[in-house]
Design an enzyme around this catalytic site. Sequence first.
Site, PDB file in Angstrom:
ATOM      1  N   CYS A  59      -7.449  -0.432   8.154  1.00 51.63           N
ATOM      2  CA  CYS A  59      -8.467   0.547   8.571  1.00 51.63           C
ATOM      3  C   CYS A  59      -8.096   1.477   9.771  1.00 51.63           C
ATOM      4  O   CYS A  59      -7.197   0.924  10.835  1.00 51.63           O
ATOM      5  CB  CYS A  59      -9.758  -0.571   9.152  1.00 51.63           C
ATOM      6  SG  CYS A  59     -10.657   0.527  10.018  1.00 51.63           S
ATOM      7  N   TYR A 190     -12.596  11.401   4.515  1.00 52.85           N
ATOM      8  CA  TYR A 190     -13.609  10.566   3.821  1.00 52.85           C
ATOM      9  C   TYR A 190     -14.464  11.409   3.087  1.00 52.85           C
ATOM     10  O   TYR A 190     -15.351  11.156   1.976  1.00 52.85           O
ATOM     11  CB  TYR A 190     -14.418   9.574   4.691  1.00 52.85           C
ATOM     12  CG  TYR A 190     -13.280   8.419   4.981  1.00 52.85           C
ATOM     13  CD1 TYR A 190     -13.698   7.215   4.332  1.00 52.85           C
ATOM     14  CD2 TYR A 190     -12.451   8.304   6.011  1.00 52.85           C
ATOM     15  CE1 TYR A 190     -12.739   6.098   4.487  1.00 52.85           C
ATOM     16  CE2 TYR A 190     -11.907   7.163   6.282  1.00 52.85           C
ATOM     17  CZ  TYR A 190     -11.867   6.016   5.568  1.00 52.85           C
ATOM     18  OH  TYR A 190     -11.197   4.947   5.830  1.00 52.85           O
TER      19      TYR A 190
END
Length: 349
Positions: A59, A190
């Site tokens: 992450c 994203y």
Amino acid sequence: MTQGSYVADKSSSGGEFNRDTSYITTRITSRTRGAEGGAAGGHYPVEAGRYRLVVARACPWANRAIIVRRLLGLEDALSIGFCGPTHDARSWTFDLDPDGLDPVLRIPRLQDAYFARDPNYPKGITVPAVVDVPTGAVVTNDFAQMTLDFSTEWTEFHRDGAPQLYPEPLRDEIDTVARRIYTEVNNGVYRCGFAGSQEAYDAAYDRLFTALDWLSERLATQRYLVGDTITEADVRLFTTLARFDPVYHGHFKCNRSKLAEMPVLWAYARDLFQTPGFGDTIDFVQIKQHYYIVHADINPTRIVPKGPELANWLTPHGRESLGGRPFGDGTPPGPTRESERVPPGHGAG
């Protein structure tokens, strides 16, 4: 989709990706600032050994916390737990640990710590999260404030020679630069990857590369983003750049240029990668496993690509010619602790 975790991010009716940015905002602060509290927005006291930082190497948001903890030398004061690179619809899991249990918290799923805080916790189970070990409950998952507090509230436990990642005279500029990095780059990739329409994707793509061009121009004449030393702003940009070619270029369709084809940003990223505390936290294998396996809506076969070649991360970058002092008046961190090292074959070496 993810914010480095399972979280309810959705596309709007126009197909634009919207991130859920509502976090548990409780803070851990020095003993002179605020009383211990359990409600969101309250305060817990800084105490060595009381808390556990739960992360996943895959992450980018958790990677920030790993880097800052290491640069500041908080290993003795703040233990760390590593989730595996993938998760299901419920939670990140501790599948890397014996018996699938975190060795300190003794739980199989990070959601157990969230439910210890609030049995009806309605949001995504995100990393990084700081857990209060005595109660087993999450204190905060506010990743942006978390690393700032590591720099400003945990000073009692910083190592000798810890750098000033958030120096007071530069905070306004760091905040301004970091804000644009977050909206346009960290979240921008994203926004491209999870766009729900061609129009939304095209707009996201243009915003992302406009920002990358701005960063290239800024970094063409200075070694770091703010001032002549590494700051919080550099940490926040680096974790996205490290994932750009292995994941974002192809998987998220951020494909105008590879990072390796953007000379200034590529040299800057290699400079940081080769700085102790940065590249030694990057696990390319877990990064690719996370994105290509978890995002089955984008990659339904869940095939993880073998490339790209990674040895080029260790090639000379030439950024020393711009001057700068990576750690200011401080010193580099020492070697990574054996229990926290990226597994052999997972880095660039």
